[in-house]
Design a protein around this motif. Structure first.
Motif, short mmCIF file in Angstrom:
data_model
loop_
_atom_site.label_atom_id
_atom_site.label_comp_id
_atom_site.label_asym_id
_atom_site.label_seq_id
_atom_site.Cartn_x
_atom_site.Cartn_y
_atom_site.Cartn_z
N UNK A 28 0.83 -1.21 0.00
CA UNK A 28 0.00 0.00 0.00
C UNK A 28 0.87 1.26 0.00
N UNK A 29 2.01 1.20 0.67
CA UNK A 29 2.92 2.34 0.68
C UNK A 29 3.48 2.60 -0.71
N UNK A 30 3.80 1.54 -1.46
CA UNK A 30 4.29 1.71 -2.83
C UNK A 30 3.25 2.42 -3.68
N UNK A 31 2.01 1.99 -3.57
CA UNK A 31 0.93 2.59 -4.36
C UNK A 31 0.71 4.06 -3.97
N UNK A 32 0.82 4.33 -2.68
CA UNK A 32 0.61 5.70 -2.21
C UNK A 32 1.72 6.63 -2.65
N UNK A 33 2.95 6.12 -2.73
CA UNK A 33 4.10 6.95 -3.07
C UNK A 33 4.42 6.96 -4.57
N UNK A 34 3.75 6.11 -5.33
CA UNK A 34 4.05 5.98 -6.76
C UNK A 34 3.99 7.29 -7.55
N UNK A 35 3.03 8.19 -7.28
CA UNK A 35 3.00 9.44 -8.04
C UNK A 35 4.30 10.25 -7.94
N UNK A 36 5.03 10.08 -6.85
CA UNK A 36 6.29 10.80 -6.68
C UNK A 36 7.48 10.04 -7.26
N UNK A 60 7.28 2.65 -12.54
CA UNK A 60 6.46 1.97 -13.55
C UNK A 60 7.27 1.00 -14.38
N UNK A 61 8.59 1.22 -14.43
CA UNK A 61 9.45 0.36 -15.24
C UNK A 61 10.55 -0.31 -14.42
N UNK A 62 10.42 -0.29 -13.09
CA UNK A 62 11.46 -0.83 -12.22
C UNK A 62 10.87 -1.90 -11.31
N UNK A 63 11.44 -3.09 -11.36
CA UNK A 63 11.01 -4.15 -10.47
C UNK A 63 11.73 -4.02 -9.11
N UNK A 64 11.08 -4.42 -8.01
CA UNK A 64 9.78 -5.08 -7.93
C UNK A 64 8.59 -4.13 -7.86
N UNK A 96 1.22 -3.17 -10.83
CA UNK A 96 0.40 -3.91 -11.80
C UNK A 96 -0.36 -5.06 -11.15
N UNK A 97 -0.17 -5.24 -9.86
CA UNK A 97 -0.84 -6.33 -9.16
C UNK A 97 -0.33 -7.69 -9.57
N UNK A 141 11.60 -3.56 -1.18
CA UNK A 141 10.31 -2.90 -0.94
C UNK A 141 10.26 -2.33 0.48
N UNK A 142 10.67 -3.15 1.45
CA UNK A 142 10.62 -2.72 2.84
C UNK A 142 11.55 -1.53 3.06
N UNK A 143 12.78 -1.64 2.56
CA UNK A 143 13.74 -0.56 2.76
C UNK A 143 13.24 0.76 2.17
N UNK A 144 12.64 0.67 1.00
CA UNK A 144 12.18 1.89 0.31
C UNK A 144 10.97 2.51 0.99
N UNK A 145 10.02 1.68 1.41
CA UNK A 145 8.76 2.20 1.95
C UNK A 145 8.82 2.50 3.44
N UNK A 146 9.84 2.00 4.14
CA UNK A 146 9.92 2.17 5.58
C UNK A 146 11.01 3.16 6.01
N UNK A 147 11.68 3.79 5.06
CA UNK A 147 12.79 4.68 5.41
C UNK A 147 12.55 6.07 4.84
#
Length: 343
Positions: free
Chosen positions: A99-107, A112-116, A122-123, A139-145
């Motif tokens: 959910x944090x990835x989806x919330x921060x995606x606009x920034x 959109x082209x980087x995994x994961x 894209x679900x 994912x954790x490092x990016x969304x929790x820091x």
């Protein structure tokens, strides 16, 4: 004032939600007054695991006997995911990260082209799973820091106040196991100090562990990312960095117990191979009576049924070890009258 003001608002919203949940939990725990006086574990069926718990507690609390354990040494440790609350179809903290990835995606248009991150947006859970531990840690490092500890607690509080489990359609903090809430209370009533020892993030659990489980934040042991002290706008802060500090899982659990608690537990409760070393550390030693319990998810109707063949909460080696070491195994379908607190 800005960060702390918003943090307090988030805490208040979370506590209001918790209050609405904990009142019925208290009622459920008490039940009929006459039963409450005689049965401290009313949501447990009268089967072998319940009898084993009661026998262990009676042994270590009966003075002037060889098995008596003084209160300061009555330490009980509990895994969280799959032991105290639901861990399927994925760990709750992973759902939070998605959910944090989806919330921060606009920034972050590059996601959109980087995994994961692309898979999350894209679900595509198959591709996400294929990214393995490396992808999940990213994912954790990016969304929790990239924020202070106070800011992170506010984010967690806000999310828990609104997020709902997609299967049960209930807040995640309602999907705690009623029998385990009773067990925590029963142990504390008999002089035990209860700790959470989880592979989950320590700062993800601490904002709500006391209100939900009665376990204060200083009695939570978990995985962590690195933090550093900084002065920001004249205020002292702890800033969260995108670097792993400690993984409190598998062989890390005894290390975490030693570093945070400083005493070897006499009771340990888990549900997966990630808890194996914690149960070994607790029980495979001389001295006083020791107790270990595994929660086996066998109830596909009321919750989920899984063990050896699952990505989340695999119970394979630990299940075999339980038979060898005579650890108590709870069959959720057979041994629990209730799974969750009543609404």
């Amino acid at each position: 004032m800005g960060v702390f003001h918003h943090f307090e608002l988030g805490r208040r919203r979370l506590f209001v939600t918790l209050a609405a949940i904990l009142v019925p939990i208290a009622v459920a725990c008490s039940g009929d007054p006459s039963q409450a006086q005689t049965d401290p574990l009313p949501s447990w069926n009268d089967t072998a695991p319940k009898a084993a718990i009661v026998a262990f507690v009676e042994k270590v609390t009966t003075e002037n006997t060889p098995d008596f354990v003084p209160e300061p040494e009555r330490i009980a440790v509990f895994d969280n995911d799959g032991t105290l609350w639901v861990e399927h179809p994925m760990y709750t903290q992973l759902a939070f990260a998605l959910d944090r990835v989806k919330a921060e995606a606009p920034s972050h248009p590059e996601w959109k082209d980087t995994q994961p991150f692309k898979a999350v947006l894209e679900g595509d859970m198959k591709t996400l799973a294929a990214s393995g531990e490396k992808g999940l840690i990213e994912l954790i490092m990016t969304t929790h820091s990239g924020m202070t500890s106070d800011e992170f607690q506010k984010v967690v509080a806000d999310w828990l106040a609104t997020a709902r489990d997609p299967h049960f359609k209930r807040p995640y903090i309602e999907l705690v196991y009623q029998p385990m809430l009773e067990l925590l209370a029963y142990l504390r009533a008999n002089g035990f100090k209860t700790f959470i020892v989880s592979g989950g993030g320590i700062e993800f659990m601490r904002p709500w562990s006391e209100q939900v489980y009665g376990v204060p934040p200083e009695q939570v042991v978990g995985s962590s990312i690195k933090t550093q002290f900084e002065m920001r706008d004249g205020m002292p802060t702890l800033f969260r960095l995108p670097q792993v500090n400690f993984i409190d899982d598998k062989s890390g659990k005894p290390v975490g117990i030693n570093e945070h608690i400083g005493r070897r537990p006499i009771a340990a409760f888990g549900n997966s191979d990630g808890d194996l070393e914690m149960l070994q550390w607790t029980t495979m030693t001389g001295g006083s009576v020791r107790f270990a319990m595994l929660i086996h998810h066998t109830d596909a109707e009321r919750e989920y049924a899984y063990d050896r063949d699952t990505e989340f909460g695999r119970l394979d080696e630990a299940l075999d070890a339980a038979a060898i070491n005579k650890w108590t195994v709870v069959d959720m379908k057979a041994d629990w009258k209730e799974i969750f607190p009543k609404k």
